[in-house]
Design an enzyme around this catalytic site. Sequence first.
Site, PDB file in Angstrom:
ATOM      1  CG  ASP A 159      -2.255   0.625   0.982  1.00  0.00           C
ATOM      2  OD1 ASP A 159      -2.271   1.860   0.832  1.00  0.00           O
ATOM      3  OD2 ASP A 159      -3.281  -0.075   0.944  1.00  0.00           O
ATOM      4  CG  HIS A 190      -5.450   3.558   1.147  1.00  0.00           C
ATOM      5  ND1 HIS A 190      -5.038   2.296   0.781  1.00  0.00           N
ATOM      6  CD2 HIS A 190      -6.780   3.613   0.901  1.00  0.00           C
ATOM      7  CE1 HIS A 190      -6.073   1.621   0.319  1.00  0.00           C
ATOM      8  NE2 HIS A 190      -7.144   2.392   0.386  1.00  0.00           N
ATOM      9  CB  SER A 348      -9.410   0.121   0.392  1.00  0.00           C
ATOM     10  OG  SER A 348      -8.714   0.270  -0.797  1.00  0.00           O
TER      11      SER A 348
END
Length: 522
Positions: A159, A190, A348
């Site tokens: 990520d 994120h 996600s």
Amino acid sequence: MFFFKGVVAVLSFFSAVNAAPFMKPNNGTRNYIPDSYIVLLKRDISHDDFELHKRWASDVHKRDVAKRGISFSGIGHSWATGSFRGYSGVFSRDTIEEIMKHEHVAHVERDQIGTSQGWVTQSGAPNWGLGRLSNNSPGNTDYTYDENAGGNGVVYVIDSGIDTMHPEFQGRATWGANFIDKNNVDCWNHGTHCAGIIGSATFGVAKLTALIAVKVLDCNGQGPYSAFVAGLHWATKHAQDNGFIGRAIINFSLGGDNSPAVNQALEEAQRAGIFVSAAAGNFGSDAGSITPGGAGLICVIGNSDDRDYRWTGQGPSNFGARVDIFAPGTNILSTIPGGGSGVMTGTSMAAPHVAGQAAILASISGSGFDLGAACAFFKNSASASVKNPGPNTTNKLLVNGANGTKGPKQGENKPNKPPGQDEQPGQNKPPSQNPPPGQNPPPGQNPPPEQPAPSPPANPGDEPNPDGQPYPGDQPNPGDSGPSWWMPSGGLQPPAWWNRRPSFGGWNRPMWWNRPLSVWKL
């Protein structure tokens, strides 16, 4: 979840006879990186042939650069895991045409990059996802989980990085590799958010698991597919070299237009014995037409909301036969860099719930469970609860087996530390359930709610994946109520499928079946 779209360049000069298959352009929708390519070699070549081929390609590149007086960097990343071999680099047109004609080359595609989209950030929403895993119906925020809490699991978070100093990780998060820049920080939030869902003390599914950051996205949420492949290869090799196979998990909350190179890297990790949990995408369309859904073998996760509906608001969850299971992914509270917390929505956020549950599964003492069968195991033990999942889509929702939910109860283990770190006192129990201060959402991530997200191109136009076709997901099973094997006395009676060795890798009921559960108040 990150999904990418952009502008394509014309590939008319790639018409060499007998050349390796080249990825077709996608009708003006891709954002290609100039002169950058990913090269995959045939699976039957030896390691020596691979090394010879790289030397040959480097020589061709050097001759072309010297002859034309141009500046191209040549081979960058290369990888060789099992029979999956290849490299990426920056080459001239003449050099890449030579490479495409080589007898050992199976596939060449242009590297591409894009920006994140289809996920929402806000503050102040309740953390409902954990409670949903351990209760039969939505609305209960008590999270009941086995006390092993993933202590033997190792999860690679591919990520934007992880804020490893965040107090919620209690020293269990470490940096593994960085394929995007020289800054080992998560400047996009994120990756830290996904890692928090997997294994933070307050917000995590597996509160004692080890987390390893593999950075492939920059501070703008962008990253080339070549970095994705390099990150997947690194995680696979790292797990093999350190003896983590059997307890290693990859969380892949990334994706975009279909890429045979990325798909094969995902499949290679799964073949190596690593469980891969991948986000289905946020376009409200068929998950199988894009990466990672275009990959076989791996577990593809859809996003359900707090009412057990497939999420159809901003960034609607993808659907279709390639979705294996749904998990909570809407308004999920988790960690963000700087010691704070924030809320995000998307597939996600759903995939890390499954990755965390896999870490718990991997921590079962003496089970000998094959993580390669974990996706089938989760689907078979899931609750048939998702409403309006989409056409030809499973209605299975991830549950963990507590409080009468259908699913396994796991065993006990110790908290896991990153490789090379000694266990520190006071890290066997989660801290206070109160969220840490500073619930600041990432800047600029507050799009208007309930706006339709862009759909992916109808025709991705990639070459077919030579290593297998996507397999269909489960069909809805309205009669799969689940809790029939929960005993009123508080004990567990295993379901009939518990000892089906062919389906679940021979995992028999272990001795610790009746160990007590812990209840985490959110």
